[in-house]
Scaffold this motif. Structure first.
Motif, mmCIF file in Angstrom:
data_model
loop_
_atom_site.group_PDB
_atom_site.id
_atom_site.type_symbol
_atom_site.label_atom_id
_atom_site.label_comp_id
_atom_site.label_asym_id
_atom_site.label_seq_id
_atom_site.Cartn_x
_atom_site.Cartn_y
_atom_site.Cartn_z
ATOM 1 N N ALA A 47 -6.399 -1.057 -9.283
ATOM 2 C CA ALA A 47 -6.400 -1.515 -7.899
ATOM 3 C C ALA A 47 -6.726 -2.996 -7.817
ATOM 4 C CB ALA A 47 -7.399 -0.701 -7.079
ATOM 5 N N GLN A 64 -0.327 2.103 -5.772
ATOM 6 C CA GLN A 64 -1.211 2.961 -4.990
ATOM 7 C C GLN A 64 -1.098 4.417 -5.456
ATOM 8 O OE1 GLN A 64 -3.093 1.603 -2.454
ATOM 9 N NE2 GLN A 64 -3.274 3.070 -0.820
ATOM 10 N N LYS A 99 0.819 -1.218 0.000
ATOM 11 C CA LYS A 99 0.000 0.000 0.000
ATOM 12 C C LYS A 99 0.850 1.264 0.000
ATOM 13 C CE LYS A 99 -3.225 -2.516 2.966
ATOM 14 N NZ LYS A 99 -3.709 -2.593 4.344
ATOM 15 N N PRO A 123 -6.102 -3.146 -0.182
ATOM 16 C CA PRO A 123 -5.436 -1.864 -0.445
ATOM 17 C C PRO A 123 -6.471 -0.734 -0.520
ATOM 18 C CG PRO A 123 -4.755 -3.542 -2.025
ATOM 19 C CD PRO A 123 -5.904 -4.103 -1.265
ATOM 20 N N ALA A 173 -6.552 1.635 -2.314
ATOM 21 C CA ALA A 173 -6.800 2.017 -3.706
ATOM 22 C C ALA A 173 -8.101 1.431 -4.229
ATOM 23 C CB ALA A 173 -5.634 1.540 -4.581
#
Lengths: 286, 266, 352
Positions: A263, A243, A222, B108, B110
């Motif tokens: 992602a 990210q 991340k 994540p 994201a």
């Protein structure tokens, strides 16, 4: 009516509701978005494009570079953190003097706001005004920590500074909860320190090491703050990470469908690693 | 490793950790002129950087961070504690529940930031702390729940059975007997959750980068290459770091048990 | 105090039947002990009576009240757990007062009742301590005190002594017996230790595989075990069993012949308790066996024997008779004909 719901599910309800609202719903929505060409400035033209976003990523050089960078970053950072963390944990375990203070102090970096860590090192390592290049300069060393060759490794170094404590924390706890008898048996058997470490400590500690590495690796994927604070992906694409690219694509260029797809590729990779590692772990356990 | 070697290694580690902090403290007291000579130790300390920071919106941002942290942690504690008890004690939701919590922890940001961005944009909630609170729940809630599952697992079942025989129903036994046992763990989970929220930049930057900026966002806005801002930035960094460091001392011992789901003690 | 009745009680966990249609009466004012090997369903039975486990089938009555589906808190029972389950965050006093508080008992009465129980158990000066600061035996006393304070319809004990060391265990056994007499309490007690069961029980219930194998006063269960299992489980060292053939009032096995009070003929198994196997003169011997080892206990000794056909036997021999028993030698032994147990060939039934 309420009586007929099993007691466990009555306790679970608040969690389920909040979880569904803030996690499950956005997750599914994100999955759908990744199959569209959603762009926030042209929302009316949104349509379903299937896996086009994903196949598009295959031809996207910057994205491929970001994937490579992210993996190199995770691999290097986590290995270094494991080695350093293990060494530190072993030292701390046998330390007598100023024990608690040292521990508390060495663990401090992992609690610090990552953006603050990023900025701190940005100026510590800066070529013009940073103190570390200046000190190195007095030894005749000219190093550009954020130049094209070193930038990614500098990011790794910063991650190591901040997150080795996490390894120390878990490994030290693991070391201290190991049973004493195997070590006493090894001493009675006359094993050297190195042999004891290799054939008693490490095997016993393995489950903790695996969990620590897994947690750390998943977190390292991340990485965002250091890149955002220092290089913004540059020089060139030397420090582009997934990210950060999602941030740029989605928030910079408003191409949210594409960002979602980016992602999800990362998620797929991460999940694969987790499942493979877990399977191996389970097989060894039985 | 021999003793002196171990000691040397630890000393190096301590210096490596201390040096950046010390330097930032030093810089925060340097005047703009003195900053041009990074390694000089002889300078006249000034409080200009600190007063600039304290009057320049950093305090408001810090306050906002506290609000966000408290709201996130409160919701997480209520939902997470009850849920963790259900998962630990009654196996509610079975394997999928535990797996879901784990999955949420490794997701994540994201992945979630995109849909959250669109949703809050559509609801006109972008640039409000509500957006940030919701986003922070996505990672604080799973962590708190995971911690609490570990702590509940360690409470002997007989305690609440005894309480039920002593005259309490399920909820009474939970509140009066089980909950007091996990209180220290609950405290650790709360503080750790707060630190996670306090430290987040990604969500806060994207969802509320303007009027509702949190402390990390405010700090990142000092990030310009005009070196003149360096002193103020250092002061701002310290504002964000000091409270977390203090909090961290209280949670370290219980953190390990939380992270490892109760499997390890420190 | 009240009588507890259990009718056709049954518990299934998935495919496994843990308790299989048990009928049981726990008499008012006595100690009933459920005893058996682990997994026999004794603890499950206790937990169903306490209300901690749902019932698959059958009924539970306390006094005349059907409590089969009542909450634990509404059954008016007190329970002492194996690990004591003291609340770590409360002092001994608070632990003992907790149940009374839950029932909104007035303050003064709580004090009186806790103090009374504490005196009974000799723990008055420990009342302000937390469980962590108490020894195992002291925790045990607090746990029992907590149950006494309640003045419940009956007490449930779930292996309360198994976490104590041997000496303390014997002490607490006596203590529990005294308390029971003093309070005239109804007690249901679960243990896997047959010795504990015999010393405590007014009524002993031996369980096996979810069913009751035998029920009765300890003396009767010991003297007339209903099956080979009960004979082997109750008594230490366990009963010797010899396979053979019965016919015409005589039991015959390889190398031995014993008269038995039985007319029927067919394969059978002879049970002999170690104390009923004694060294004898060659003339009156029932069997001859090699002495392997002798474990000296003080007033007696356990002699391990091996017969010619490979069977091993154990004899409990008084100290003064041990002199004639020599390790390594073949010695004559006599089976006491007045204390024989004859079981069916599969061991499931007693034949006389």
């Amino acid at each position: 009516m309420l009586r007929r719901i099993p007691i466990g599910y009555r306790f679970l309800t608040p969690l389920a509701v909040v979880f569904a609202a803030v996690f499950a719903y956005p997750f599914v929505y994100s999955l759908w978005l990744s199959l569209t060409n959603y762009t926030i400035t042209r929302r009316n033209e949104t349509r379903f494009v299937g896996i086009d976003q994903y196949t598009g990523l295959l031809d996207n050089d910057t994205y491929r570079q970001a994937l490579v960078n992210t993996f190199v970053f995770v691999l290097l950072a986590v290995s270094l953190e494991l080695l350093l963390g293990l060494a530190l944990a072993l030292c701390l375990q046998r330390q007598r003097w100023a024990r608690n203070v040292t521990r508390a102090f060495l663990l401090a970096p992992m609690f610090v706001t990552p953006i603050a860590v990023g900025l701190m090192f940005r100026f510590l390592l800066n070529q013009q005004i940073g103190v570390i290049p200046e000190i190195l300069g007095t030894f005749g060393l000219e190093i550009d920590f954020f130049g094209p060759d070193l930038a990614l490794f500098s990011m790794v170094a910063i991650d190591v500074w901040q997150w080795t404590p996490f390894m120390v924390l878990l490994l030290l706890a693991g070391l201290e909860s190991l049973p004493k008898q195997p070590f006493e048996a090894a001493r009675v058997d006359g094993a050297s320190r190195w042999l004891t470490f290799r054939s008693v400590t490490l095997p016993l500690l393995k489950p903790v090491i695996v969990v620590a590495v897994l947690l750390r690796a998943l977190d390292a994927f991340k990485v965002f703050e250091y890149v955002f604070a220092i290089t913004r992906g540059g020089p060139g694409t030397a420090t582009e990470t997934i990210q950060y690219q999602v941030y740029r694509t989605g928030i910079g260029f408003f191409r949210l469908g594409e960002a979602a797809a980016m992602a999800f590729v990362l998620v797929a990779v991460v999940l694969t690693i987790v499942v493979v590692l877990f399977r191996r772990l389970m097989r060894e356990a039985t | 490793m021999s003793r002196p070697l171990r000691a040397l290694f630890l000393v190096i580690a301590v210096v490596a950790v201390a040096f950046p902090f010390a330097w930032v403290v030093l810089i925060s007291f340097k005047s703009r002129v003195d900053l041009n000579d990074p390694s000089s130790l002889s300078f006249t300390p000034t409080s200009a950087n600190w007063s600039e920071v304290l009057h320049g919106g950093v305090l408001e941002a810090a306050l906002r961070s506290v609000e966000v942290g408290l709201a996130t942690v409160s919701v997480s504690l209520v939902a997470g504690t009850l849920g963790a008890y259900a998962i630990s004690r009654f196996k509610a939701g079975g394997g999928p529940a535990r797996f879901g919590i784990l999955l949420a922890q490794l997701m994540p940001p994201a992945v979630l930031v995109v849909p959250l961005f669109i949703l809050f944009f559509n609801w006109n909630l972008r640039d409000t702390i509500w957006a940030v609170i919701a986003a922070h729940l996505t990672f604080v809630l799973p962590v708190v729940t995971w911690f609490m599952i570990g702590f509940f697992d360690a409470v002997p079942r007989e305690l609440e059975e005894q309480a039920m025989i002593d005259g309490y129903g399920r909820f009474g036994a939970f509140r009066r007997v089980v909950l007091p046992q996990v209180l220290p763990g609950l405290g650790a989970a709360a503080i750790f959750g707060f630190v996670l929220s306090w430290n987040d930049l990604f969500y806060a930057l994207i969802l509320a980068g303007g009027n509702a900026e949190t402390l990390p966002v405010a700090i990142s806005s000092y990030n310009t290459f005009r070196g003149v801002e360096l002193g103020a930035m250092s002061a701002a960094i310290l504002v964000s770091v000091v409270p977390v460091l203090i909090a961290s001392f209280f949670v370290q011992k219980r953190l390990v048990r939380g992270i490892s789901g109760g499997g390890l003690k420190y | 105090m009240a009588e507890i009745r259990v009718e056709a009680l049954r518990k299934r966990f998935g495919e496994v039947t843990a308790v299989d249609d048990i009928d049981l009466v726990i008499a008012d004012g006595g100690i009933t002990v459920l005893v058996g090997p682990s997994g026999c369903g004794k603890t499950t039975t206790l937990r169903m009576i306490a209300g901690l486990e749902d019932v698959t089938g059958g009924r539970i009555l306390i006094g005349e009240r059907d409590v089969t589906s009542a909450e634990p808190k509404d059954r008016d029972l007190a329970m002492v757990f194996q690990n004591y389950a003291l609340y770590p965050h409360m002092t001994a006093f608070q632990n003992m007062a907790f149940a009374l508080k839950a029932r909104d008992t007035p303050h003064d009465e709580i004090r009186d009742r806790v103090m009374h129980a504490a005196e009974l158990l000799g723990i008055t000066d420990l009342l302000e301590r937390r469980p962590k600061a108490l020894s195992g035996g002291q925790q045990q006393r607090v746990a029992i005190g907590r149950a006494i304070v309640r003045q419940p319809a009956a007490f449930l004990f779930d292996e309360p002594l198994s976490n104590l060391d041997a000496k303390l265990r014997v002490e607490m056994r006596t203590e529990i017996l005294k308390l029971q007499k003093e309070l005239n309490a109804t007690i249901l007690y679960v243990t896997h230790d047959q010795e504990e069961a015999m010393t405590l029980a007014d009524e002993m219930v031996v369980m096996r595989a979810g069913a009751i194998a035998q029920q009765g006063p300890p003396r009767v269960v010991y003297a007339e075990p209903a099956s080979e299992f009960v004979g082997g489980f109750v008594g230490s060292p366990p009963m010797n069993v010899i396979a053979g053939e019965a016919s015409g009032g005589v039991f015959r096995a390889e190398g031995l012949e014993v008269p038995v009070p039985l007319t029927a003929a067919g394969p059978a198994r002879l049970g002999v308790r170690p104390e009923h196997l004694r060294p004898s003169g060659p003339g009156e011997a029932t069997l001859t066996a090699d002495v392997e080892v002798i474990e000296f206990l003080g007033s007696s000794g356990i002699v391990s024997l091996r017969r010619g056909n490979g069977d091993s036997l154990k004899a409990l021999v008084p100290a003064d008779a041990l002199e004639s028993v020599l390790p390594g030698a073949a010695c004559p032994f006599r089976i006491d004909p007045g204390h024989l147990h004859l079981f069916s060939a599969d061991g499931s039934a007693r034949l006389h």
